[in-house]
Design an enzyme around this catalytic site. Structure first.
Site, PDB file in Angstrom:
ATOM      1  N   LYS A   1       1.367  -5.635   6.430  1.00 48.36           N
ATOM      2  CA  LYS A   1       2.062  -6.330   5.346  1.00 48.36           C
ATOM      3  C   LYS A   1       3.131  -5.423   4.719  1.00 48.36           C
ATOM      4  CE  LYS A   1      -0.703  -7.832   1.925  1.00 48.36           C
ATOM      5  NZ  LYS A   1      -0.232  -7.617   0.546  1.00 48.36           N
ATOM      6  N   SER A   2       2.761  -4.184   4.433  1.00 44.98           N
ATOM      7  CA  SER A   2       3.721  -3.264   3.796  1.00 44.98           C
ATOM      8  C   SER A   2       4.956  -3.071   4.672  1.00 44.98           C
ATOM      9  CB  SER A   2       3.075  -1.890   3.578  1.00 44.98           C
ATOM     10  OG  SER A   2       2.106  -1.951   2.586  1.00 44.98           O
TER      11      SER A   2
ATOM     12  N   ARG B   1       9.163  -4.444   4.263  1.00 42.16           N
ATOM     13  CA  ARG B   1      10.275  -3.485   4.373  1.00 42.16           C
ATOM     14  C   ARG B   1      11.180  -3.824   5.552  1.00 42.16           C
ATOM     15  NH1 ARG B   1       5.982  -1.332   1.752  1.00 42.16           N
ATOM     16  NH2 ARG B   1       6.291   0.407   0.311  1.00 42.16           N
TER      17      ARG B   1
ATOM     18  N   GLY C   1       2.827  -8.506  -5.165  1.00 43.78           N
ATOM     19  CA  GLY C   1       3.295  -7.416  -6.021  1.00 43.78           C
ATOM     20  C   GLY C   1       4.292  -6.542  -5.277  1.00 43.78           C
TER      21      GLY C   1
ATOM     22  N   ARG D   1       0.707  -8.906 -13.693  1.00 41.07           N
ATOM     23  CA  ARG D   1       0.775  -7.549 -13.134  1.00 41.07           C
ATOM     24  C   ARG D   1       1.931  -6.754 -13.747  1.00 41.07           C
ATOM     25  NH1 ARG D   1      -0.329  -7.794  -6.819  1.00 41.07           N
ATOM     26  NH2 ARG D   1      -0.533  -5.567  -7.198  1.00 41.07           N
TER      27      ARG D   1
ATOM     28  N   SER E   1       2.430   5.339  -6.953  1.00 42.80           N
ATOM     29  CA  SER E   1       2.705   3.990  -6.472  1.00 42.80           C
ATOM     30  C   SER E   1       3.841   3.993  -5.456  1.00 42.80           C
ATOM     31  CB  SER E   1       3.077   3.080  -7.654  1.00 42.80           C
ATOM     32  OG  SER E   1       3.654   1.884  -7.178  1.00 42.80           O
TER      33      SER E   1
ATOM     34  N   ASP F   1      -6.187  -0.104  -1.342  1.00 40.59           N
ATOM     35  CA  ASP F   1      -6.373  -1.499  -0.921  1.00 40.59           C
ATOM     36  C   ASP F   1      -7.690  -1.702  -0.165  1.00 40.59           C
ATOM     37  OD1 ASP F   1      -3.942  -2.151  -2.013  1.00 40.59           O
ATOM     38  OD2 ASP F   1      -2.854  -2.107  -0.112  1.00 40.59           O
TER      39      ASP F   1
ATOM     40  N   LYS G   1      -4.329  -4.705  -9.530  1.00 42.58           N
ATOM     41  CA  LYS G   1      -4.066  -5.314  -8.219  1.00 42.58           C
ATOM     42  C   LYS G   1      -4.086  -6.846  -8.325  1.00 42.58           C
ATOM     43  CE  LYS G   1      -3.264  -1.479  -6.246  1.00 42.58           C
ATOM     44  NZ  LYS G   1      -1.920  -1.170  -5.808  1.00 42.58           N
TER      45      LYS G   1
ATOM     46  N   ARG H   1      -9.719  -5.376  -9.806  1.00 39.68           N
ATOM     47  CA  ARG H   1     -10.702  -5.146  -8.736  1.00 39.68           C
ATOM     48  C   ARG H   1     -11.905  -4.322  -9.151  1.00 39.68           C
ATOM     49  NH1 ARG H   1      -6.597  -4.724  -3.684  1.00 39.68           N
ATOM     50  NH2 ARG H   1      -6.266  -6.976  -3.474  1.00 39.68           N
TER      51      ARG H   1
HETATM   52  C1  S3P Z   1       2.009  -1.186  -1.249  1.00 42.96           C
HETATM   53  C2  S3P Z   1       1.604  -0.194  -2.093  1.00 42.96           C
HETATM   54  C3  S3P Z   1       0.330  -0.221  -2.820  1.00 42.96           C
HETATM   55  C4  S3P Z   1      -0.632  -1.250  -2.269  1.00 42.96           C
HETATM   56  C5  S3P Z   1       0.035  -2.543  -1.967  1.00 42.96           C
HETATM   57  C6  S3P Z   1       1.155  -2.349  -0.961  1.00 42.96           C
HETATM   58  C7  S3P Z   1       3.322  -1.071  -0.597  1.00 42.96           C
HETATM   59  O1  S3P Z   1       0.600  -0.525  -4.172  1.00 42.96           O
HETATM   60  O2  S3P Z   1      -1.711  -1.455  -3.169  1.00 42.96           O
HETATM   61  O3  S3P Z   1      -0.904  -3.464  -1.428  1.00 42.96           O
HETATM   62  O4  S3P Z   1       3.559  -1.784   0.379  1.00 42.96           O
HETATM   63  O5  S3P Z   1       4.126  -0.239  -1.059  1.00 42.96           O
HETATM   64  P1  S3P Z   1       0.983   0.645  -5.208  1.00 42.96           P
HETATM   65  O6  S3P Z   1       1.869   1.544  -4.486  1.00 42.96           O
HETATM   66  O7  S3P Z   1       1.644   0.018  -6.376  1.00 42.96           O
HETATM   67  O8  S3P Z   1      -0.334   1.276  -5.548  1.00 42.96           O
END
Ligand code: S3P
Length: 439
Positions: free
Chosen positions: A27-28, A32, A104, A132, A177, A322, A350, A354
């Site tokens: 997902k991350s 991007r 988020g 959030r 973060s 996560d 989150k 959580r």
């Molecule tokens: C993510 C960063 C994390 C993670 C989120 C995905 C990202 O959040 O919890 O599910 O893709 O950069 P934080 O960096 O705000 O902790």
């Protein structure tokens, strides 16, 4: 509005997890890939994109700002099925509110993108997004010169952004973060000078790695005490091929449960196992898990073993933030001790709070759990059938679902709000069926 809490699944007790699988796209990395391909002038391809709704929202948002995204011609032998072509370049002012859904990551990364654009954009999402914290990105983006307003002075969505004419800043995020780091770096692409982000604790590095692979001038230096200093020179992103690996956070459900359930034997392939994404494997190893990890090949094999609780705290947390719901299942099914997360206040920010929702999920399944302001402790024991509320949080729902493979007694786990799973892992129940059969 649909009452999402009424979407229920009832999953019967199952046997151990056995088999081999590839998990869906990360997902991350998917967010991007869409963003960087959309900013690059020219045609890029993306393969392996997450099919989750979160990423779909980012795709729609890039399209709303003028990026052309199409399914590639599947008849071409040199392109895997499901390839996307992305024609990126100059973004334009969106006519509509940019709806990030439940994401988020989408909200914060896109705030960075929009901050660098000389137009007005409004970012909003669902009820969970509205709760959030967004000041963590609004604050540095304002320092860079973007005009950002929003509910409660920009602490929450909707965020209203008038961007453009940014200056580079030297920024140390107050929370560990990757989303904040990424928002600042993406905005920095359009600034008038270098942008520096100093991370006291290194978080997932996808943004800087993907930028470096696609023409961005970015350097990462260790700060000598576990953190990193990232320096970005403004400039453009080059079009190219973006290959999205499998998502370790999705694999974690199978790996954590299998690690604690006797008779399990699961191999997950196609993972990108950077240290910042695989902290959960280190914790499982400390708990006594029988794991074989080939980082270079992206393969993890896990066999069921007798686990013991351990303490997880400090700089370890961002590397597994996560995976706490999945790890908590391993903790609850361990043979001895307590799995304790300390200094984990970020869990409260989150998709749900959580600390509370993991505790409620495990208690509903008969585990013994205690919580503090920034801590969660799960006692080793057994899990039994029960009724779990997802609180619209995909990872709570998936953790409860995989617990069915380790239930002590006959019966079902009923999960309310199951539709949240579509945000990240729509094919979760198919994979559960592949690895484990009802008994
Ligand atoms: C993510 C960063 C994390 C993670 C989120 C995905 C990202 O959040 O919890 O599910 O893709 O950069 P934080 O960096 O705000 O902790």
């Amino acid at each position: 509005m649909t009452d999402r809490s009424v979407v229920k699944v009832r999953i019967a007790r199952r046997g151990p997890l056995v088999g081999r699988l590839r998990v869906p796209g990360d997902k991350s990395v998917s967010h991007r890939a869409l963003i960087l391909a959309g900013l690059a002038h020219g045609t890029s391809t993306i393969t392996g994109l997450s099919a989750g709704l979160d990423v779909h929202h980012t795709r729609q948002i890039m399209a709303a700002m003028g990026v052309r995204i199409d399914e590639a011609d599947d008849t071409r032998a040199d392109q895997p099925v499901g390839t996307l072509t992305v024609l990126g370049g100059e973004l334009h002012e969106p006519r509509e509110v940019l709806d990030v859904g439940n994401s988020g990551t989408g909200a914060r990364l896109l705030a960075g993108v929009c901050a660098a654009q000389p137009f007005l954009s409004v970012i909003a999402g669902d009820e969970s997004i509205a709760a959030r914290p967004m000041d963590r990105v609004a604050e540095p983006l304002r320092q860079m010169g973007a005009h950002i307003d929003g509910r409660d002075g920009g602490r929450y969505t909707p965020l209203v952004i008038r961007g453009g004419s940014l200056r580079g800043i030297d920024y140390t995020p107050p929370v560990a973060s990757a989303q904040v780091k990424s928002a600042v770096l993406l905005a920095g692409l359009g600034a008038d000078g270098p942008t520096v982000v100093r991370e006291p604790v290194t978080t997932r590095r996808h943004t800087e790695e993907m930028l470096a692979e696609h023409g961005g001038e970015v350097t990462v230096q260790p700060d000598g005490s576990g953190g990193s200093v990232i320096t970005l020179i403004p400039g453009s992103v080059s079009p190219g091929d973006f290959a999205v690996p499998g998502d370790p956070s999705q694999a974690a459900f199978w790996i954590c449960a299998a690690a604690a359930i006797p008779g399990s034997d699961v191999t997950v392939e196609n993972l990108y196992l950077s240290p910042e994404r695989s902290g959960f494997l280190e914790v499982l190893l400390r708990m006594g898990a029988d794991l074989m990890v080939d980082r270079a090949a992206g393969v993890v094999r896990v066999q069921g073993a007798e686990l013991a609780g351990v303490v997880v705290e400090g700089a370890e947390l961002p590397d597994l933030i996560d995976e706490v719901p999945a790890l908590s299942i391993a903790g609850a099914l361990a043979i001895s001790g307590a799995l304790e997360f300390r200094g984990a206040g970020e869990l409260r920010t989150k998709e749900s709070d959580r600390i509370e929702t993991v505790a409620a999920m495990l208690s509903a399944l008969g585990a013994t759990v205690s919580t503090g302001a920034d801590s969660l402790a799960v006692q080793a024991g057994t899990l039994s059938p029960g009724f779990v509320e997802s609180h619209h949080d995909h990872r709570i729902a998936m953790a409860a679902a995989v617990a069915t493979c380790g239930l002590a007694g006959d019966g079902h786990v009923t999960i309310s709000g199951w539709d949240a799973v579509a945000t990240s892992y729509p094919s979760f129940l198919d994979d559960l069926d592949t690895l484990s059969a009802p008994r």
